[in-house]
Design an enzyme around this catalytic site. Structure first.
Site, PDB file in Angstrom:
ATOM      1  N   GLU A 214       0.868  -1.185   0.000  1.00 44.52           N
ATOM      2  CA  GLU A 214       0.000   0.000   0.000  1.00 44.52           C
ATOM      3  C   GLU A 214       0.897   1.224   0.000  1.00 44.52           C
ATOM      4  O   GLU A 214       1.752   1.373   0.872  1.00 44.52           O
ATOM      5  CB  GLU A 214      -0.943  -0.033   1.206  1.00 44.52           C
ATOM      6  CG  GLU A 214      -1.934  -1.185   1.145  1.00 44.52           C
ATOM      7  CD  GLU A 214      -2.625  -1.301  -0.205  1.00 44.52           C
ATOM      8  OE1 GLU A 214      -3.097  -0.282  -0.749  1.00 44.52           O
ATOM      9  OE2 GLU A 214      -2.672  -2.425  -0.761  1.00 44.52           O
TER      10      GLU A 214
ATOM     11  N   CYS B 160      -1.690   9.357   4.007  1.00 44.69           N
ATOM     12  CA  CYS B 160      -1.721   8.974   2.603  1.00 44.69           C
ATOM     13  C   CYS B 160      -3.017   9.459   1.974  1.00 44.69           C
ATOM     14  O   CYS B 160      -3.101   9.680   0.781  1.00 44.69           O
ATOM     15  CB  CYS B 160      -1.595   7.463   2.473  1.00 44.69           C
ATOM     16  SG  CYS B 160      -2.798   6.596   3.456  1.00 44.69           S
TER      17      CYS B 160
HETATM   18  P1  NAP Z   1       8.887   4.732   3.491  1.00 49.73           P
HETATM   19  O1  NAP Z   1      10.020   5.658   3.570  1.00 49.73           O
HETATM   20  O2  NAP Z   1       8.620   4.052   2.204  1.00 49.73           O
HETATM   21  O3  NAP Z   1       9.102   3.654   4.645  1.00 49.73           O
HETATM   22  C1  NAP Z   1       8.142   2.657   4.926  1.00 49.73           C
HETATM   23  C2  NAP Z   1       8.814   1.488   5.595  1.00 49.73           C
HETATM   24  O4  NAP Z   1       9.708   0.886   4.655  1.00 49.73           O
HETATM   25  C3  NAP Z   1       9.658   1.867   6.806  1.00 49.73           C
HETATM   26  O5  NAP Z   1       9.503   0.877   7.783  1.00 49.73           O
HETATM   27  C4  NAP Z   1      11.063   1.855   6.234  1.00 49.73           C
HETATM   28  O6  NAP Z   1      12.046   1.598   7.198  1.00 49.73           O
HETATM   29  C5  NAP Z   1      10.969   0.698   5.271  1.00 49.73           C
HETATM   30  N1  NAP Z   1      12.010   0.671   4.245  1.00 49.73           N
HETATM   31  C6  NAP Z   1      12.735   1.688   3.743  1.00 49.73           C
HETATM   32  N2  NAP Z   1      13.572   1.229   2.796  1.00 49.73           N
HETATM   33  C7  NAP Z   1      13.380  -0.107   2.698  1.00 49.73           C
HETATM   34  C8  NAP Z   1      13.932  -1.144   1.894  1.00 49.73           C
HETATM   35  N3  NAP Z   1      14.855  -0.923   0.976  1.00 49.73           N
HETATM   36  N4  NAP Z   1      13.474  -2.404   2.076  1.00 49.73           N
HETATM   37  C9  NAP Z   1      12.526  -2.667   2.980  1.00 49.73           C
HETATM   38  N5  NAP Z   1      11.971  -1.729   3.775  1.00 49.73           N
HETATM   39  C10 NAP Z   1      12.383  -0.461   3.631  1.00 49.73           C
HETATM   40  O7  NAP Z   1       7.519   5.452   3.905  1.00 49.73           O
HETATM   41  P2  NAP Z   1       7.217   6.324   5.206  1.00 49.73           P
HETATM   42  O8  NAP Z   1       7.893   7.642   5.066  1.00 49.73           O
HETATM   43  O9  NAP Z   1       7.455   5.511   6.423  1.00 49.73           O
HETATM   44  O10 NAP Z   1       5.637   6.508   5.112  1.00 49.73           O
HETATM   45  C11 NAP Z   1       5.034   7.476   4.311  1.00 49.73           C
HETATM   46  C12 NAP Z   1       4.530   6.884   3.014  1.00 49.73           C
HETATM   47  O11 NAP Z   1       3.606   5.844   3.293  1.00 49.73           O
HETATM   48  C13 NAP Z   1       3.764   7.881   2.158  1.00 49.73           C
HETATM   49  O12 NAP Z   1       4.111   7.698   0.820  1.00 49.73           O
HETATM   50  C14 NAP Z   1       2.312   7.507   2.398  1.00 49.73           C
HETATM   51  O13 NAP Z   1       1.434   7.887   1.377  1.00 49.73           O
HETATM   52  C15 NAP Z   1       2.420   6.026   2.519  1.00 49.73           C
HETATM   53  N6  NAP Z   1       1.271   5.453   3.234  1.00 49.73           N
HETATM   54  C16 NAP Z   1       0.366   4.739   2.500  1.00 49.73           C
HETATM   55  C17 NAP Z   1      -0.757   4.212   3.113  1.00 49.73           C
HETATM   56  C18 NAP Z   1      -1.777   3.427   2.323  1.00 49.73           C
HETATM   57  O14 NAP Z   1      -2.608   2.763   2.927  1.00 49.73           O
HETATM   58  N7  NAP Z   1      -1.738   3.490   1.004  1.00 49.73           N
HETATM   59  C19 NAP Z   1      -0.944   4.392   4.489  1.00 49.73           C
HETATM   60  C20 NAP Z   1       0.008   5.116   5.206  1.00 49.73           C
HETATM   61  C21 NAP Z   1       1.127   5.642   4.564  1.00 49.73           C
HETATM   62  P3  NAP Z   1      13.037   2.769   7.704  1.00 49.73           P
HETATM   63  O15 NAP Z   1      12.175   3.726   8.404  1.00 49.73           O
HETATM   64  O16 NAP Z   1      13.989   2.051   8.573  1.00 49.73           O
HETATM   65  O17 NAP Z   1      13.680   3.344   6.465  1.00 49.73           O
END
Ligand code: NAP
Length: 519
Positions: free
Chosen positions: A287, A322
């Site tokens: 997601e 999001c």
């Molecule tokens: P993110 O930077 O993509 O990180 C999400 C998760 O992925 C974190 O736990 C992060 O860990 C991990 N991660 C980072 N690099 C990775 C890799 N190479 N392999 C595996 N895992 C990795 O997103 P965020 O800043 O936490 O959250 C914001 C985003 O989430 C926005 O784009 C928002 O729209 C989206 N979101 C979507 C929904 C939905 O239902 N569609 C709901 C909520 C949020 P680290 O923190 O350790 O890097």
């Protein structure tokens, strides 16, 4: 096992003095957890490393809310192996027993709900109501998925033919890697973890590096209810370092991810590649982001409601949802009046430390603050006109004013890319069809809303506004478990519909069994 009908957890009424006092006590109580160091936990065993991960309060960047480990590559691999060993027992645990664990966790979280919410106030900068909503949603996920699992355990309803006894039952998949974001650091983490566990899988849980403290509180709750060791393994650390290892491991059966598009796509690509001795196609539920729009039609019933709905959707939790409205597309007949009203309404938004319970707290971290400020600059360079905010506030934390930019072109950078901050682009449309065209013209398709009194136009939006969650004459945030199953189209993800009836199916595989009864 007969459970009462699912009902959403009520939100706390903070106009009541007693509730405010209780919340203040909880805020005070969780500060006792600050500066404590927490381990990685694999199969119940605790591990420390030399490499530490500090979680800071974004309202006061000097304040550490918890110290965590940056797990090593060996730990990441061990976590998958232990989860795999545990799976062989956990999958045999009767559904009713699995459900009992989850309901017990829900009960205990409900009792201490302000403590969980208070931690989110400090760790991610949610105001009280936003944090309370997050905890309520976490409880809802546990209650809802427990009931859903009981339903799934009855199997699929199949046609019976003469001479055979036919059934189709659901089996768990195996080891799941659960990777949540920081913005709903309890609700989404709990939802994804519990869905995997209640369906009989085991989990390696890697929380976001921006919100390990609230994740740790949930993990302690699982220890408290004596969930068997190794069913959930708690692995803090840098996603970019250990992420690839756990995603690509040959024993990983599925990945449940919520976060940005770039990371989601990378996971999807890595998971698709078969590793040596891997026996299955990994399942990825991803997601991802949004570029959500609200359409303001020329014919609206309640102008003030529409203005308020846009402001709440754009600036609730600093626009870091999001589902947040980052584009408002306004019919030219109302355009000037609506822009003025938005700027006027934005004056009521107080920005300060989240613990003071303002309308808006800080954004999550320095990187995010800088990125938002750059987007604002770019919007103006590309011809947008700033009508409210635009600046950074105190330097104690990561504070940015609510920002409204009008005359944004539909293809401008801030009309296309996810900013994830308190920035609203106002775009002018010629008519309703043009508004729909603009709304659909991004890579994403998560949430959207339309304010109109025209039945015909609302019906058209139902058919043509291409989003996973559409709201008519209301704001585009605030999805409720069971009521608004959540997930988006296109680059917003796999449309898994969290909090909906189909969700648990993603964590299981169905087995059809036919037994000959007579010749
Ligand atoms: P993110 O930077 O993509 O990180 C999400 C998760 O992925 C974190 O736990 C992060 O860990 C991990 N991660 C980072 N690099 C990775 C890799 N190479 N392999 C595996 N895992 C990795 O997103 P965020 O800043 O936490 O959250 C914001 C985003 O989430 C926005 O784009 C928002 O729209 C989206 N979101 C979507 C929904 C939905 O239902 N569609 C709901 C909520 C949020 P680290 O923190 O350790 O890097």
């Amino acid at each position: 096992m007969k459970l009462s009908k699912f009902k959403n957890e009520p939100f706390t009424d903070f106009t009541k003095k007693k509730n405010r006092q209780d919340f203040e006590k909880a805020l005070n109580k969780v500060t006792k957890r600050f500066n404590i160091e927490y381990p990685v936990t694999i199969g119940g065993e605790k591990f420390f490393t030399d490499n530490k991960l500090y979680s800071f309060n974004p309202s006061d960047k000097e304040q550490v809310v918890g110290v965590f480990q940056k797990a090593s590559a060996e730990m990441a691999i061990k976590a998958i192996e232990i989860a795999n060993n545990t799976f062989h027992d956990w999958k045999k645990t009767p559904v009713k027993e699995r459900v009992k664990y989850i309901l017990e966790a829900a009960k205990r979280m409900r009792k201490r709900k302000h403590e969980f919410s208070a931690m989110m106030v400090y760790e991610v900068g949610k105001n009280w109501a936003e944090a309370d909503g997050d905890t309520a949603e976490a409880i809802d996920f546990m209650e809802y998925y427990s009931r859903e699992m009981l339903r799934y355990s009855e199997g699929m309803n199949v046609v019976q033919i003469q001479g055979e006894k036919n059934k189709c039952e659901y089996l768990p998949l195996g080891v799941g890697v659960v990777i949540p974001p920081w913005n709903f650091p309890l609700a989404i983490l709990v939802g994804m973890t519990v869905a995997a566990v209640v369906t009989g899988n085991t989990v390696v849980l890697k929380p976001s590096s921006d919100s390990p403290a609230i994740a740790q509180m949930f993990f302690e709750l699982l220890e408290e209810i004596k969930l068997p060791k190794g069913v959930v393994n708690f692995l803090t650390g840098d996603g970019s370092v250990i992420g690839d290892l756990i995603v690509t491991h040959h024993l990983t059966r599925f990945v449940s991810f919520t976060g940005s598009m770039d990371v989601g796509l990378r996971i999807n690509e890595l998971a698709a590649k078969k590793q040596a001795s891997q026996k299955w196609i990994k399942r990825v539920v991803a997601e991802m982001g949004g570029k959500d729009a609200i359409i303001i039609d020329s014919e609206i019933d309640n102008f003030d409601n529409a203005v308020k709905g846009v402001i709440q959707s754009a600036f609730g939790f600093q626009g870091q949802k999001c589902s947040a409205c980052s584009r408002v597309i306004v019919d030219e007949k109302l355009y000037d009046k609506f822009c003025d009203a938005l700027a006027e309404e934005a004056k009521n938004i107080k920005v300060s430390a989240a613990a003071d319970n303002p309308n808006m707290g800080p954004v999550i971290n320095e990187r995010s603050k800088n990125s938002i400020v750059n987007y604002i600059k770019k919007a103006i360079d590309e011809g947008g006109k700033l009508i409210f905010g635009g600046g950074e506030l105190s330097t104690k934390g990561f504070f940015i004013q609510p920002t409204i930019i009008k005359d944004v072109k539909p293809d401008a950078t801030i009309a296309q890319e996810e900013i994830f901050g308190p920035v609203l682009a106002v775009i002018k449309s010629n008519n309703f069809d043009n508004a729909l065209e603009i709304a659909n013209n991004t890579l994403y398709g998560l949430t959207g809303a339309v304010y109109s009194r025209s039945k015909k136009k609302l019906e058209k939006a139902e058919k043509e506004f291409f989003v996973g969650n559409l709201y008519l004459n209301r704001k585009c945030t605030g999805a409720l478990v069971g009521v608004h199953p959540f997930g988006g189209f296109n680059m917003s993800g796999t449309d898994s519909k969290a909090g909906g009836r189909d969700y648990l199916g993603l964590f299981m595989q169905a087995k059809s069994i036919a037994q000959k009864t007579k010749n």
